[in-house]
Motif scaffolding. Structure first.
Motif, mmCIF file in Angstrom:
data_model
loop_
_atom_site.group_PDB
_atom_site.id
_atom_site.type_symbol
_atom_site.label_atom_id
_atom_site.label_comp_id
_atom_site.label_asym_id
_atom_site.label_seq_id
_atom_site.Cartn_x
_atom_site.Cartn_y
_atom_site.Cartn_z
ATOM 1 N N UNK A 54 -13.737 -4.426 9.223
ATOM 2 C CA UNK A 54 -12.492 -3.654 9.102
ATOM 3 C C UNK A 54 -11.737 -4.014 7.822
ATOM 4 N N UNK A 99 -13.498 -2.364 4.868
ATOM 5 C CA UNK A 99 -13.257 -0.917 4.800
ATOM 6 C C UNK A 99 -11.840 -0.633 4.305
ATOM 7 N N UNK A 100 -10.891 -1.468 4.781
ATOM 8 C CA UNK A 100 -9.498 -1.300 4.370
ATOM 9 C C UNK A 100 -9.355 -1.541 2.865
ATOM 10 N N UNK A 138 -10.808 1.388 0.841
ATOM 11 C CA UNK A 138 -9.916 2.554 0.847
ATOM 12 C C UNK A 138 -8.732 2.331 -0.093
ATOM 13 N N UNK A 146 -9.660 2.699 -3.636
ATOM 14 C CA UNK A 146 -9.844 4.086 -4.079
ATOM 15 C C UNK A 146 -8.511 4.829 -4.195
ATOM 16 N N UNK A 147 -7.410 4.093 -4.048
ATOM 17 C CA UNK A 147 -6.090 4.673 -4.294
ATOM 18 C C UNK A 147 -5.378 5.163 -3.042
ATOM 19 N N UNK A 148 -6.007 5.025 -1.882
ATOM 20 C CA UNK A 148 -5.356 5.446 -0.634
ATOM 21 C C UNK A 148 -4.604 4.241 -0.086
ATOM 22 N N UNK A 149 -3.284 4.300 -0.086
ATOM 23 C CA UNK A 149 -2.509 3.161 0.428
ATOM 24 C C UNK A 149 -1.513 3.636 1.473
ATOM 25 N N UNK A 150 -1.101 2.675 2.305
ATOM 26 C CA UNK A 150 -0.121 3.008 3.327
ATOM 27 C C UNK A 150 1.244 3.147 2.680
#
Lengths: 61, 263
Positions: free
Chosen positions: A37, A40-41, A44, A47-51
């Motif tokens: 996990x 994978x986090x 992500x 790749x520029x995907x953040x919370x």
């Protein structure tokens, strides 16, 4: 010190061995899942995907 | 730190990072002490050395019910208080509870063969624990069958609370029915029927296994929070891809109409 387990030694040893194996499987599964996990986090997030401002998935839902 | 503070998954993750190493260390130490005491405990006058199986069978049997109890409280948290970590706690506990129940059944069976002359008997205690094990498996299957965690949580919470009816049946089965399984000998109003030489290793092993459950449960909850974060980010990623491809299609459409107009 030697331990005498009597005529039913195989039942006693199998019980303890089974408990050790099942607990080891549980620990291994949890450790591997955590590694999976977090990896994978990280991918992500790389790749520029953040919370949004550190809010978690559950906060958002 | 209050329960409300723990409702924030980020704070919960920070807490588990601090607490887990200490819990793991305490579990290892207590397990080592419990195993040593179990190994050096005297033989029982009737069971002989087979009594040593009890030191792992009984803690696992207690935990099989305790974990379902924890899941039932978490299910109330999901349905009544809508605590954000309640369904995380319930989902993370199920496989651990299933493992303890499996060990209770297996070690009980291995004790039963030399003592009762049979690995299995369809008596009320054994059958009700087997049903508990099947309910754990059913819950795990339900969690996997529904993609949306919040929808799965409500269905699983209802099933867990219905399944909690089985807990008093397991506990009192030896009193309500005529069973091969012996009645309670540790937790009795009149006090424990066990001699100290057996009771102390049993209690140490029970505390060690309970600590093991708490440690594994917190670690599994941490994993579940991370899994949901990954799912949420993957959904964001998918919606971004869909948005950009839609925007691309829209721009191409606009260019085409401009070209038609120019012609």
């Amino acid at each position: 010190m030697t331990m005498s387990l009597g005529p039913y030694a195989s039942f006693i040893v199998t019980s303890y061995a089974a408990a050790a194996v099942v607990v080891a499987i549980l620990i291994g599964w949890i450790v591997l899942d955590h590694r999976n996990q977090t990896q994978r986090l990280r991918e992500l997030e790389r790749s520029g995907i953040t919370r949004r401002s550190g809010r978690s998935a559950m906060d958002a839902s | 730190m209050s329960l409300l503070d723990l409702a924030n998954p980020t704070r919960f993750l920070a807490l588990t990072a601090r607490v887990l190493p200490w819990l793991a260390a305490a579990t290892i130490i207590l397990l080592a002490v419990g195993l040593y005491q179990s190994a050096t405990a005297p033989d029982d006058y009737q069971q002989g050395a087979t009594v040593k199986i009890m030191f792992i069978h009984v803690p696992n049997a207690w935990l099989s019910m305790f974990v379902w109890g924890v899941m039932s409280i978490a299910s109330l948290g999901t349905l009544v208080w809508r605590h954000p970590l309640a369904d995380v706690a319930a989902k993370a506990a199920a496989p651990i509870g299933a493992a303890f129940t499996f060990l209770a059944l297996l070690t009980g069976s291995l004790w039963g063969r030399p003592m009762w002359g049979t690995y299995w008997e369809w008596d009320a205690r054994l059958t009700s624990v087997l049903i508990l094990f099947l309910m754990y498996l059913g819950l795990m299957a339900l969690w996997r069958a529904v993609d949306d965690p919040s929808r799965a949580a409500r269905a699983a919470a209802v099933l867990t609370l219905v399944g909690a009816i089985n807990l008093p049946i397991i506990k009192f089965s030896v009193d309500w029915w005529n069973t091969l399984h012996q009645p309670a000998s540790v937790m009795r109003i009149s006090g424990s029927a066990l001699d100290k030489s057996f009771l102390i290793p049993l209690l140490v092993m029970a505390i060690a296994f309970t600590l093991l459950f708490v440690t594994l449960h917190l670690a599994a909850m941490r994993n579940e929070i991370l899994r949901r974060r990954v799912r949420s980010l993957q959904m964001m990623q998918a919606s971004r891809v869909a948005f950009s491809s839609e925007a691309g299609t829209g721009a191409r459409g606009e260019n085409a109409s401009n070209e038609v107009g120019a012609a």
